[in-house]
Design a protein around this motif. Structure first.
Motif, PDB file in Angstrom:
ATOM      1  N   GLN A 172      33.121  41.934  44.052  1.00 18.59           N
ATOM      2  CA  GLN A 172      33.973  40.987  44.759  1.00 18.59           C
ATOM      3  C   GLN A 172      34.571  41.619  46.010  1.00 18.59           C
ATOM      4  O   GLN A 172      35.134  40.941  46.844  1.00 18.59           O
ATOM      5  N   VAL A 216      31.564  41.127  39.071  1.00 20.77           N
ATOM      6  CA  VAL A 216      31.768  39.868  38.380  1.00 20.77           C
ATOM      7  C   VAL A 216      30.452  39.094  38.316  1.00 20.77           C
ATOM      8  O   VAL A 216      29.674  39.116  39.256  1.00 20.77           O
ATOM      9  N   SER A 242      37.610  34.878  31.880  1.00 23.87           N
ATOM     10  CA  SER A 242      37.105  35.882  32.816  1.00 23.87           C
ATOM     11  C   SER A 242      36.959  35.237  34.191  1.00 23.87           C
ATOM     12  O   SER A 242      36.882  34.012  34.313  1.00 23.87           O
ATOM     13  N   ILE A 243      36.934  36.101  35.191  1.00 24.94           N
ATOM     14  CA  ILE A 243      36.912  35.609  36.568  1.00 24.94           C
ATOM     15  C   ILE A 243      35.757  34.636  36.795  1.00 24.94           C
ATOM     16  O   ILE A 243      35.928  33.561  37.362  1.00 24.94           O
ATOM     17  N   LYS A 273      36.036  30.568  37.717  1.00 30.22           N
ATOM     18  CA  LYS A 273      35.473  30.080  38.966  1.00 30.22           C
ATOM     19  C   LYS A 273      34.486  28.943  38.706  1.00 30.22           C
ATOM     20  O   LYS A 273      34.524  27.910  39.378  1.00 30.22           O
ATOM     21  N   GLY A 276      43.156  35.295  37.178  1.00 28.45           N
ATOM     22  CA  GLY A 276      41.837  34.867  37.623  1.00 28.45           C
ATOM     23  C   GLY A 276      41.655  35.250  39.069  1.00 28.45           C
ATOM     24  O   GLY A 276      42.471  35.952  39.641  1.00 28.45           O
ATOM     25  N   PRO A 277      40.581  34.771  39.666  1.00 27.82           N
ATOM     26  CA  PRO A 277      40.306  35.196  41.033  1.00 27.82           C
ATOM     27  C   PRO A 277      41.272  34.543  42.016  1.00 27.82           C
ATOM     28  O   PRO A 277      41.745  33.440  41.788  1.00 27.82           O
TER      29      PRO A 277
END
Ligand code: TYD
Ligand code: MG
Length: 453
Positions: free
Chosen positions: A11, A34, A187-188, A192, A223-224
């Motif tokens: 990322q 990721v 999870s990221i 997303k 999160g992201p």
């Protein structure tokens, strides 16, 4: 189900990997790799009949674009409407973040129960029975609110297709998971992907979606960061859990201002809207106590009277302590230095504690003068007159600086029955015949002369 192709990307620098690893070889950052979907099967889970025949969009002249106002959905909650900028915009995605236990689920359930539209409340955190119990505490009567406990987005979309709700609420985005990604919920990459699917659904059907988001221990939404870029509105629900007041702010709003503030009070039967916050933020007492001062602040468009409490005492330990709750500690140090240098108060060897009551934090610079007044009052152990209030910024040379929209503050103070408001001489005030006395001051010495006998 057809297999999806995923790969791993850093990322930070974008380097691609076949499998997950802890550190990126290229940029040496840790935990930035990721999983992301590179190719999905043709059939999407959310597809409206019209989306396949929709033509590609073409550029339009700006004056040709239809700008007729979209009708917003009224939530019947004045505070929530205000923070959103006048109601929920159809097809918008709103993210509500906040600490655990602050009342996010309560707030959105309460709004779903009030809404006069068909609402689907999807929970991945509580069972239907638990939600029913909570709903009974808040407002037992409602015919148009549906509760679904499900975490798989594909199943949620199936239910949405069958029910056709007018608004969808998801509690919480971190519990959702999509079949397209193998990593675990929260999870990221899962966050997303699920958000992307929800955005597609919201934009194609013009149905608003509200997501609850957990926050990490540094106060960011878990999160992201991209999650906040993807949604239209980011709301933050905050307040001290030990205090009853909760504050709703907009951090980002594509359809309104981010200055507005909603205030609620947590009660046994849910959250109560606080439409006149000044009255409850000021503690009512019979005796006048030293170290208290009232600031006339503005939060967004709304004037708010806030009580500032200071305690100045001789330091018992070698280094004096400085502590501030709800106020910037650096700013407190600066104001103490100004008092020492410009007004000759020896505060260098004293402990100073400052507290903004009600558990809220304020960034309005107009609170400075009340902070200074509270410190002076505590230092001299002399109570200020209870019907004094203050609204001005204090500069480094001890000058009293003007603040924005001072007239609105004066009118609020007058409405609440204050007798005198201290403001900067440099503010332009055209109010006439006010019942409240407007005391103009230009430097900190003026304040000292007026409030200390
Ligand atoms: P909750 O909405 O579960 O918080 P979040 O979803 O942000 O984690 O709120 C939980 C707190 O609110 C809980 O500690 C109890 C309190 N509460 C009340 O005081 N009154 C009520 O009517 C309800 C429903 C909750
Ligand atoms: Mg919750």
């Amino acid at each position: 189900m057809a297999k999806v192709k995923t790969t791993f990307f850093c990322q930070n620098c974008g380097t691609q990997y076949a499998k997950w690893q802890g550190q990126c070889n290229a940029c040496k950052e840790w935990n930035t790799i990721v999983e992301e979907v590179v190719q999905k099967p043709e059939k999407s889970d959310w597809k409206t009949p019209t989306s396949s025949i929709k033509r590609a969009s073409k550029p339009l002249r700006i004056n040709e674009i239809d700008s007729s106002k979209e009708a917003r959905l009224d939530t019947l909650d004045a505070e929530f409407n205000r923070v959103l900028g006048g109601g929920i915009v159809p097809g918008s995605l709103t993210l509500l973040g906040g600490e655990p236990g602050i009342g996010k689920s309560t707030l959105l359930l309460q709004i779903s129960l009030k809404l006069p539209y068909k609402t689907l409340y999807v929970s991945g955190e509580e069972s239907q029975k638990q939600i029913k119990m909570r709903a009974e505490r808040i407002n037992p009567e409602n015919q148009s609110c549906y509760i679904l406990t499900e975490t798989k987005t594909q199943n949620i979309f199936k239910q949405i297709e069958a029910l056709e709700p007018d608004i969808v609420i998801i509690d919480s985005i971190q519990t959702l998971h999509s079949d397209y990604i193998e990593s675990s919920s929260g999870s990221i990459s899962q966050i997303k992907e699920c958000t992307t699917e929800l955005i597609k659904f919201a934009k194609e059907t013009n149905t608003p979606v509200i997501l609850i988001g957990h926050i990490t221990k540094d106060g960011n939404i878990a999160g992201p960061k991209i999650l906040e870029h993807m949604v239209d509105t980011v709301l933050q629900f905050e307040g001290d859990r030990n205090h009853v007041f909760r504050i709703l702010r907009a951090q980002k709003n594509r359809f309104g201002s981010t200055h507005e503030l909603g205030i609620y009070e947590m009660q046994g039967s849910g959250l109560r809207e606080v439409s006149n916050p000044s009255e409850i933020l000021i503690s009512k007492k019979d005796d006048e106590l030293s170290g208290n001062a009232i600031a006339a602040t503005l939060e967004g468009m709304r004037p708010l009277m806030i009580e500032v409490q200071a305690l100045v005492s001789t330091a018992v330990y070698g280094t004096p302590q400085r502590s501030a709750t709800g106020f910037n500690a650096k700013r407190l140090n600066m104001l103490l230095a100004v008092l020492e240098k410009r007004a000759g108060f020896r505060l260098g060897a004293k402990d100073v504690f400052l507290n903004i009551t009600g558990g809220i934090s304020v960034d309005d610079p107009a609170i400075d003068l009340a902070v200074v007044a509270a410190i002076l009052s505590s230092n001299e152990d002399e109570a200020l007159q209870a019907n004094f209030c203050f609204a001005a910024e204090v500069g480094l040379s001890g000058e009293i600086r003007p603040v924005q929209r001072v007239e609105q503050r004066i009118l609020e103070a007058e409405k609440l029955g204050f007798s005198t408001i201290f403001v900067s001489k440099y503010n332009k005030i055209s109010l006439k015949n006010t019942a409240i006395k407007i005391q103009l001051i230009s430097k900190i010495e003026d304040l000292v002369d007026l409030i200390i006998t």
